[in-house]
Design an enzyme around this catalytic site. Structure first.
Site, PDB file in Angstrom:
ATOM      1  N   ARG A  82       0.832  -1.199   0.000  1.00 30.92           N
ATOM      2  CA  ARG A  82       0.000   0.000   0.000  1.00 30.92           C
ATOM      3  C   ARG A  82       0.862   1.243   0.000  1.00 30.92           C
ATOM      4  NH1 ARG A  82      -4.942   1.900   3.845  1.00 30.92           N
ATOM      5  NH2 ARG A  82      -5.123   3.996   3.012  1.00 30.92           N
ATOM      6  N   ARG A  91      -6.497   2.075  -3.530  1.00 29.85           N
ATOM      7  CA  ARG A  91      -5.496   1.402  -2.712  1.00 29.85           C
ATOM      8  C   ARG A  91      -5.481  -0.100  -2.938  1.00 29.85           C
ATOM      9  NH1 ARG A  91      -8.423   3.266   1.698  1.00 29.85           N
ATOM     10  NH2 ARG A  91      -8.013   5.273   0.766  1.00 29.85           N
ATOM     11  N   ASP A  94      -6.783  -1.947   2.297  1.00 29.31           N
ATOM     12  CA  ASP A  94      -7.159  -1.086   3.413  1.00 29.31           C
ATOM     13  C   ASP A  94      -7.754  -2.007   4.471  1.00 29.31           C
ATOM     14  OD1 ASP A  94      -7.706   1.375   4.696  1.00 29.31           O
ATOM     15  OD2 ASP A  94      -9.752   1.391   3.913  1.00 29.31           O
ATOM     16  N   ASP A  96      -9.578  -1.748   8.165  1.00 19.62           N
ATOM     17  CA  ASP A  96     -10.148  -0.868   9.184  1.00 19.62           C
ATOM     18  C   ASP A  96     -10.566  -1.680  10.398  1.00 19.62           C
ATOM     19  OD1 ASP A  96      -9.984   1.446   7.590  1.00 19.62           O
ATOM     20  OD2 ASP A  96     -11.926   1.028   6.659  1.00 19.62           O
TER      21      ASP A  96
HETATM   22  N1  ROI Z   1     -15.725   2.539  -1.572  1.00 19.75           N
HETATM   23  C1  ROI Z   1     -16.026   1.229  -1.503  1.00 19.75           C
HETATM   24  N2  ROI Z   1     -17.033   0.769  -2.228  1.00 19.75           N
HETATM   25  N3  ROI Z   1     -15.322   0.374  -0.704  1.00 19.75           N
HETATM   26  C2  ROI Z   1     -14.287   0.819   0.046  1.00 19.75           C
HETATM   27  O1  ROI Z   1     -13.655   0.026   0.787  1.00 19.75           O
HETATM   28  C3  ROI Z   1     -13.945   2.189   0.014  1.00 19.75           C
HETATM   29  N4  ROI Z   1     -12.932   2.691   0.759  1.00 19.75           N
HETATM   30  C4  ROI Z   1     -12.609   3.969   0.721  1.00 19.75           C
HETATM   31  C5  ROI Z   1     -13.378   4.965  -0.103  1.00 19.75           C
HETATM   32  C6  ROI Z   1     -12.420   5.661  -1.062  1.00 19.75           C
HETATM   33  C7  ROI Z   1     -14.009   5.956   0.843  1.00 19.75           C
HETATM   34  N5  ROI Z   1     -14.417   4.354  -0.885  1.00 19.75           N
HETATM   35  C8  ROI Z   1     -14.708   3.032  -0.822  1.00 19.75           C
HETATM   36  O2  ROI Z   1     -11.617   4.419   1.489  1.00 19.75           O
END
Ligand code: ROI
Length: 161
Positions: A82, A91, A94, A96
């Site tokens: 990343r 990315r 990610d 979270d």
């Molecule tokens: N949109 C979707 N559909 N899934 C994501 O994980 C995701 N993650 C993000 C942003 C860019 C806000 N949009 C996303 O960080």
């Protein structure tokens, strides 16, 4: 502690990114996998000008502290290449921290429950698949949040498990 992680990718064969992340997370000392949702595809939320995302939610049991877990997840993200460029940009991976038991955390670099999770289809639907009975601190019952949340183009992938 039971913890729920949200995983997302929209670059470099996202399905492979999520599979690799699942293995890497399970291999961290102090973490064991409890459940992993289906994979879901959705249009990018926020900035339309990027590829669709693949998302999933993983339940783990951990004896790491919240900040130890955050550091471990950032290592996994970095090991999967990343590069943090623009805020909300595309990315490769990610991760979270959505929920950390029933804790409410307001640290400078870690807010739990994850901000925005209560309105995001790509978080709520996979979460409800693996933990339908959850009550989310300061947001209420997961099933009620799901009922109020439009799909926004979210599709469950049936051929990719
Ligand atoms: N949109 C979707 N559909 N899934 C994501 O994980 C995701 N993650 C993000 C942003 C860019 C806000 N949009 C996303 O960080």
């Amino acid at each position: 502690m039971r913890v729920y992680l949200g995983l997302g990718s929209n670059l470099e064969t996202p399905i492979d990114q999520l599979r690799a992340a699942r293995i890497a997370i399970s291999n961290v000392n102090g973490i064991s996998e409890i459940a992993f949702s289906s994979l879901y595809r959705s249009p990018s939320m926020g900035s339309k000008d990027q590829p669709d995302y693949i998302n999933a939610v993983m339940a783990i049991e951990t004896d790491l502290s919240p900040l130890e877990l955050l550091a471990a997840m950032q290592c996994v993200e970095n090991e999967q290449g990343r590069i943090r460029t623009e805020h909300w940009g595309a990315r490769t991976l990610d991760i979270d921290i959505l929920l950390f038991g029933n804790e409410v955390l307001n640290l400078p670099n870690l807010i739990v429950p994850h901000y925005g999770m209560a309105e995001r289809a790509f978080v709520l639907y996979p979460l409800a698949e693996i933990a339908p009975g959850l009550d989310i601190p300061s947001h209420g019952k997961l099933v009620e949040l799901v009922a109020r949340c439009p799909l926004d183009g979210l599709e469950r992938l049936t051929d990719a498990a």
